[in-house]
Design an enzyme around this catalytic site. Structure first.
Site, PDB file in Angstrom:
ATOM      1  N   LEU A  14       0.838  -1.195   0.000  1.00 10.62           N
ATOM      2  CA  LEU A  14       0.000   0.000   0.000  1.00 10.62           C
ATOM      3  C   LEU A  14       0.871   1.242   0.000  1.00 10.62           C
ATOM      4  O   LEU A  14       1.957   1.243   0.578  1.00 10.62           O
ATOM      5  CB  LEU A  14      -0.878   0.025   1.257  1.00 10.62           C
ATOM      6  N   GLU A  15       0.379   2.295  -0.625  1.00 10.17           N
ATOM      7  CA  GLU A  15       1.083   3.575  -0.618  1.00 10.17           C
ATOM      8  C   GLU A  15       0.165   4.608   0.017  1.00 10.17           C
ATOM      9  O   GLU A  15      -1.002   4.721  -0.345  1.00 10.17           O
ATOM     10  CB  GLU A  15       1.446   3.992  -2.045  1.00 10.17           C
TER      11      GLU A  15
END
Length: 188
Positions: free
Chosen positions: A136-137
């Site tokens: 995830l970013e």
């Protein structure tokens, strides 16, 4: 193509290991404390991030190049919370491991709780027959430091079932992020 309900998600998680670990209900409190919710919802599943992070930094003055991304662009951090510098970002991985069926595509969307604070989670698909922990970013769009919480809800996954099976799945084509086990940097 149709969106799948809580009944279908529960069945696929409990009978086929599509999501592990799996919470069959929305969890909003832990040990009497309010948290950002995670678990099964009406038409999706709210995922958590684990406590391992890579926080972007430019202390080494490297160029951001998706074809040749330098590990030196990140500081590794482990903890229950992570502070993202202003106008920067961090990578994390889901606590949940996913096994996506061949006739399903998912879309991962950020939770509004974070978006209302200027913290944006990348929108990303999980393709048919992809499996692994999701990287995830988190983008901090604010001029102030921003906090994200491990082991609490960070994004929602929607499951879309096709009316026909794809000819070539992510596994068939040997997708570069297949089976990722931790926070994975970009690969060209």
């Amino acid at each position: 193509m149709s969106i799948k309900s809580d009944r279908w998600i529960r069945h696929m998680a409990e009978e086929h290991g599509m999501i592990e670990p799996f919470s069959p209900r929305q969890v909003r409190h832990v040990e009497g404390n309010s948290i950002i919710s995670y678990g099964l919802s009406s038409y999706g599943y709210d995922i958590r991030c684990a406590g391992e992070f890579k926080v972007f930094t430019n202390v080494r003055s490297v160029i951001v190049d998706p074809k040749n991304f330098s590990e030196h662009s990140f500081v590794d951090f482990t903890g229950d919370t992570c502070i993202i510098p202003p106008n920067s970002f961090a990578l994390a991985r889901t606590l949940e491991y996913f096994r996506i069926p061949r006739n399903v595509l998912t879309i991962c969307l950020g939770k509004s709780t974070y978006a209302r604070c200027g913290i944006i989670v990348n929108v990303t698909p999980f393709e048919p027959e992809w499996e692994g922990y999701v990287t995830l970013e988190f983008s901090n769009t604010t001029p102030l430091p921003a906090k994200i919480y491990a082991n609490e809800g960070v994004a929602q996954v929607l499951f879309l079932e096709s009316d026909e099976v794809c000819e070539v799945s992510y596994a068939d084509r040997g997708g570069k992020y297949q089976g990722q086990s931790g926070v994975t940097l970009p690969k060209a």
